[in-house]
Design a protein around this motif. Sequence first.
Motif, PDB file in Angstrom:
ATOM      1  N   LEU A 123     -63.919  37.579  -8.839  1.00  7.83           N
ATOM      2  CA  LEU A 123     -63.671  37.238 -10.237  1.00  7.83           C
ATOM      3  C   LEU A 123     -63.797  35.736 -10.451  1.00  7.83           C
ATOM      4  CD1 LEU A 123     -62.763  37.936 -13.116  1.00  7.83           C
ATOM      5  CD2 LEU A 123     -60.392  37.693 -12.317  1.00  7.83           C
ATOM      6  N   ASP A 124     -64.736  35.357 -11.272  1.00  3.69           N
ATOM      7  CA  ASP A 124     -64.897  33.963 -11.688  1.00  3.69           C
ATOM      8  C   ASP A 124     -64.174  33.808 -13.025  1.00  3.69           C
ATOM      9  OD1 ASP A 124     -65.680  31.502 -12.663  1.00  3.69           O
ATOM     10  OD2 ASP A 124     -67.824  31.942 -12.698  1.00  3.69           O
ATOM     11  N   PRO A 125     -62.998  33.190 -13.076  1.00  2.12           N
ATOM     12  CA  PRO A 125     -62.212  33.157 -14.311  1.00  2.12           C
ATOM     13  C   PRO A 125     -62.823  32.320 -15.425  1.00  2.12           C
ATOM     14  CG  PRO A 125     -61.170  31.830 -12.611  1.00  2.12           C
ATOM     15  CD  PRO A 125     -62.290  32.559 -11.942  1.00  2.12           C
ATOM     16  N   THR A 126     -63.783  31.462 -15.100  1.00  6.76           N
ATOM     17  CA  THR A 126     -64.426  30.649 -16.146  1.00  6.76           C
ATOM     18  C   THR A 126     -65.511  31.440 -16.866  1.00  6.76           C
ATOM     19  OG1 THR A 126     -63.973  28.632 -14.898  1.00  6.76           O
ATOM     20  CG2 THR A 126     -65.656  28.487 -16.607  1.00  6.76           C
ATOM     21  N   TYR A 127     -66.119  32.396 -16.189  1.00  4.63           N
ATOM     22  CA  TYR A 127     -67.242  33.103 -16.807  1.00  4.63           C
ATOM     23  C   TYR A 127     -66.880  33.857 -18.080  1.00  4.63           C
ATOM     24  CZ  TYR A 127     -71.162  36.133 -17.675  1.00  4.63           C
ATOM     25  OH  TYR A 127     -72.198  36.796 -18.298  1.00  4.63           O
ATOM     26  N   PRO A 128     -65.723  34.546 -18.181  1.00  4.53           N
ATOM     27  CA  PRO A 128     -65.397  35.205 -19.452  1.00  4.53           C
ATOM     28  C   PRO A 128     -65.325  34.236 -20.631  1.00  4.53           C
ATOM     29  CG  PRO A 128     -64.003  36.054 -17.705  1.00  4.53           C
ATOM     30  CD  PRO A 128     -64.740  34.883 -17.125  1.00  4.53           C
ATOM     31  N   VAL A 129     -64.915  33.012 -20.381  1.00  4.70           N
ATOM     32  CA  VAL A 129     -64.901  32.006 -21.448  1.00  4.70           C
ATOM     33  C   VAL A 129     -66.326  31.671 -21.856  1.00  4.70           C
ATOM     34  CG1 VAL A 129     -64.122  29.707 -22.109  1.00  4.70           C
ATOM     35  CG2 VAL A 129     -62.736  31.078 -20.542  1.00  4.70           C
ATOM     36  N   ILE A 130     -67.192  31.485 -20.870  1.00  2.00           N
ATOM     37  CA  ILE A 130     -68.599  31.202 -21.150  1.00  2.00           C
ATOM     38  C   ILE A 130     -69.236  32.357 -21.922  1.00  2.00           C
ATOM     39  CG2 ILE A 130     -70.866  30.908 -20.046  1.00  2.00           C
ATOM     40  CD1 ILE A 130     -69.428  29.395 -17.803  1.00  2.00           C
ATOM     41  N   TRP A 131     -68.954  33.576 -21.503  1.00  2.01           N
ATOM     42  CA  TRP A 131     -69.490  34.768 -22.186  1.00  2.01           C
ATOM     43  C   TRP A 131     -69.023  34.800 -23.646  1.00  2.01           C
ATOM     44  CZ3 TRP A 131     -67.411  39.027 -24.615  1.00  2.01           C
ATOM     45  CH2 TRP A 131     -68.253  40.121 -24.805  1.00  2.01           C
ATOM     46  N   THR A 132     -67.747  34.477 -23.858  1.00  3.63           N
ATOM     47  CA  THR A 132     -67.203  34.469 -25.212  1.00  3.63           C
ATOM     48  C   THR A 132     -67.849  33.382 -26.059  1.00  3.63           C
ATOM     49  OG1 THR A 132     -65.088  35.320 -24.404  1.00  3.63           O
ATOM     50  CG2 THR A 132     -65.091  34.277 -26.576  1.00  3.63           C
ATOM     51  N   PHE A 133     -68.003  32.200 -25.500  1.00  2.00           N
ATOM     52  CA  PHE A 133     -68.653  31.104 -26.226  1.00  2.00           C
ATOM     53  C   PHE A 133     -70.082  31.474 -26.603  1.00  2.00           C
ATOM     54  CE2 PHE A 133     -65.997  27.303 -24.452  1.00  2.00           C
ATOM     55  CZ  PHE A 133     -64.927  27.704 -25.241  1.00  2.00           C
ATOM     56  N   ASN A 134     -70.760  32.184 -25.716  1.00  3.73           N
ATOM     57  CA  ASN A 134     -72.126  32.621 -26.003  1.00  3.73           C
ATOM     58  C   ASN A 134     -72.142  33.614 -27.159  1.00  3.73           C
ATOM     59  OD1 ASN A 134     -75.075  32.915 -25.195  1.00  3.73           O
ATOM     60  ND2 ASN A 134     -74.375  35.013 -24.897  1.00  3.73           N
ATOM     61  N   LYS A 135     -71.213  34.565 -27.158  1.00  6.19           N
ATOM     62  CA  LYS A 135     -71.141  35.560 -28.225  1.00  6.19           C
ATOM     63  C   LYS A 135     -70.799  34.922 -29.572  1.00  6.19           C
ATOM     64  CE  LYS A 135     -72.108  39.301 -25.932  1.00  6.19           C
ATOM     65  NZ  LYS A 135     -73.361  40.076 -26.230  1.00  6.19           N
ATOM     66  N   LEU A 136     -70.003  33.851 -29.523  1.00  7.47           N
ATOM     67  CA  LEU A 136     -69.610  33.158 -30.757  1.00  7.47           C
ATOM     68  C   LEU A 136     -70.676  32.185 -31.249  1.00  7.47           C
ATOM     69  CD1 LEU A 136     -65.856  32.379 -29.930  1.00  7.47           C
ATOM     70  CD2 LEU A 136     -66.737  34.121 -31.509  1.00  7.47           C
ATOM     71  N   GLY A 137     -71.714  31.979 -30.457  1.00  6.23           N
ATOM     72  CA  GLY A 137     -72.778  31.068 -30.862  1.00  6.23           C
ATOM     73  C   GLY A 137     -72.493  29.607 -30.566  1.00  6.23           C
ATOM     74  N   ILE A 138     -71.433  29.325 -29.812  1.00  4.08           N
ATOM     75  CA  ILE A 138     -71.110  27.939 -29.457  1.00  4.08           C
ATOM     76  C   ILE A 138     -72.098  27.418 -28.421  1.00  4.08           C
ATOM     77  CG2 ILE A 138     -69.346  26.475 -28.379  1.00  4.08           C
ATOM     78  CD1 ILE A 138     -67.249  28.375 -29.580  1.00  4.08           C
ATOM     79  N   ILE A 139     -72.499  28.294 -27.509  1.00  5.35           N
ATOM     80  CA  ILE A 139     -73.520  27.968 -26.516  1.00  5.35           C
ATOM     81  C   ILE A 139     -74.562  29.079 -26.511  1.00  5.35           C
ATOM     82  CG2 ILE A 139     -71.857  26.718 -25.065  1.00  5.35           C
ATOM     83  CD1 ILE A 139     -71.920  29.191 -23.179  1.00  5.35           C
ATOM     84  N   LYS A 140     -75.664  28.836 -25.801  1.00  2.00           N
ATOM     85  CA  LYS A 140     -76.693  29.866 -25.640  1.00  2.00           C
ATOM     86  C   LYS A 140     -77.048  29.935 -24.164  1.00  2.00           C
ATOM     87  CE  LYS A 140     -81.241  31.416 -27.211  1.00  2.00           C
ATOM     88  NZ  LYS A 140     -82.423  31.117 -28.074  1.00  2.00           N
ATOM     89  N   LEU A 141     -76.713  31.059 -23.537  1.00  2.00           N
ATOM     90  CA  LEU A 141     -76.980  31.230 -22.118  1.00  2.00           C
ATOM     91  C   LEU A 141     -78.479  31.298 -21.837  1.00  2.00           C
ATOM     92  CD1 LEU A 141     -74.217  33.811 -21.179  1.00  2.00           C
ATOM     93  CD2 LEU A 141     -74.471  31.529 -20.195  1.00  2.00           C
ATOM     94  N   LYS A 142     -78.871  30.763 -20.681  1.00  3.61           N
ATOM     95  CA  LYS A 142     -80.255  30.811 -20.241  1.00  3.61           C
ATOM     96  C   LYS A 142     -80.394  31.835 -19.125  1.00  3.61           C
ATOM     97  CE  LYS A 142     -81.017  25.875 -21.161  1.00  3.61           C
ATOM     98  NZ  LYS A 142     -81.413  24.574 -20.558  1.00  3.61           N
ATOM     99  N   ALA A 143     -81.595  32.337 -18.936  1.00  5.39           N
ATOM    100  CA  ALA A 143     -81.849  33.259 -17.836  1.00  5.39           C
ATOM    101  C   ALA A 143     -81.787  32.481 -16.525  1.00  5.39           C
ATOM    102  CB  ALA A 143     -83.212  33.914 -17.991  1.00  5.39           C
ATOM    103  N   PRO A 144     -80.960  32.907 -15.555  1.00  4.83           N
ATOM    104  CA  PRO A 144     -80.864  32.173 -14.288  1.00  4.83           C
ATOM    105  C   PRO A 144     -82.141  32.284 -13.469  1.00  4.83           C
ATOM    106  CG  PRO A 144     -79.620  34.217 -14.168  1.00  4.83           C
ATOM    107  CD  PRO A 144     -80.060  34.065 -15.605  1.00  4.83           C
ATOM    108  N   LYS A 145     -82.436  31.228 -12.722  1.00  4.23           N
ATOM    109  CA  LYS A 145     -83.612  31.208 -11.860  1.00  4.23           C
ATOM    110  C   LYS A 145     -83.190  31.553 -10.432  1.00  4.23           C
ATOM    111  CE  LYS A 145     -85.638  27.500 -14.653  1.00  4.23           C
ATOM    112  NZ  LYS A 145     -86.104  26.100 -14.658  1.00  4.23           N
ATOM    113  N   PRO A 146     -83.893  32.485  -9.788  1.00  2.00           N
ATOM    114  CA  PRO A 146     -83.503  32.886  -8.435  1.00  2.00           C
ATOM    115  C   PRO A 146     -83.868  31.840  -7.382  1.00  2.00           C
ATOM    116  CG  PRO A 146     -85.522  33.997  -9.077  1.00  2.00           C
ATOM    117  CD  PRO A 146     -85.056  33.238 -10.291  1.00  2.00           C
ATOM    118  N   VAL A 147     -83.138  31.838  -6.277  1.00  2.00           N
ATOM    119  CA  VAL A 147     -83.443  31.007  -5.122  1.00  2.00           C
ATOM    120  C   VAL A 147     -83.642  31.949  -3.943  1.00  2.00           C
ATOM    121  CG1 VAL A 147     -82.605  29.213  -3.560  1.00  2.00           C
ATOM    122  CG2 VAL A 147     -82.135  29.067  -6.014  1.00  2.00           C
ATOM    123  N   ALA A 148     -84.729  31.770  -3.210  1.00  2.00           N
ATOM    124  CA  ALA A 148     -85.126  32.745  -2.200  1.00  2.00           C
ATOM    125  C   ALA A 148     -84.464  32.486  -0.851  1.00  2.00           C
ATOM    126  CB  ALA A 148     -86.649  32.730  -2.037  1.00  2.00           C
TER     127      ALA A 148
END
Length: 252
Positions: free
Chosen positions: A221-246
């Motif tokens: 459980l990453d406790p910061t991620y639910p805040v980030i998810w909420t901010f994204n849903k509220l339009g405060i931020i816009k999440l980007k697609a993560p880039k993989p590392v091989a």
Amino acid sequence: MIILAFFLAHWYLSLFTQTFFHHRYAAHRMFSMSYGWERVFFIFSFLMQGSSFMSPRAYALLHRMHHAYSDTPLDPHSPHNSSNAFTMMWKTRTAYQECVFGTSVAAERFAGEYPEWPALEAFANQWYGRLGWGLLYIMFYVTFANAWWQYLLLPIHFTMGAFHGAIVNWAGHKYGYQNFDNRDQSRNSLFFDFLTGGELFQNNHHKLPNRPNFGVKKWELDPTYPVIWTFNKLGIIKLKAPKPVAYPLVPA
């Protein structure tokens, strides 16, 4: 009780601004935000971090070096390059100041794409700015402390960001388990992660440095991620697609 509440509020709010604004936004650009919201989080970070406020630009440069040179002699804060946590903290401070004042040659290749507010950052880095915050903390304790031992918490207030960094960088590269072979010593120190808001999933993060959720397995459980998810849903931020590392998974 008031002192304990104040300490915990300072610890976790300062921690949140560091992991959300400095780390996931400034250093990794996991999401975008408007100029107005960027200024809001700049001010919020300054207020919550107080005497240990860090320049998001300098933090980003330092952290990008850490990822590029993880646990090698060029890593600015690997525990494997220092005999103890205090010498690692001092080495980190020196590298950070070089990033602040633009004297780090190693950091030049990592420049760009981070938030900047030169006036605020310059003021916050001055001795009188940090001293002012320290005096406010002392005044608060003089007003509300009711036991001598509570004053022992003051040094942590003065250097809150350094304490957070020391726990993450020392424990996160020495203790715990690995989900991935990242070709470094990064670890997931789950036992300590209640102190660091997800930051101690270091092995996961070094595998997927642009992924906003530092937990990978269902029980991580990453406790910061639910805040980030909420901010994204509220339009405060816009999440980007993560880039993989091989990097491969560690064999079971």
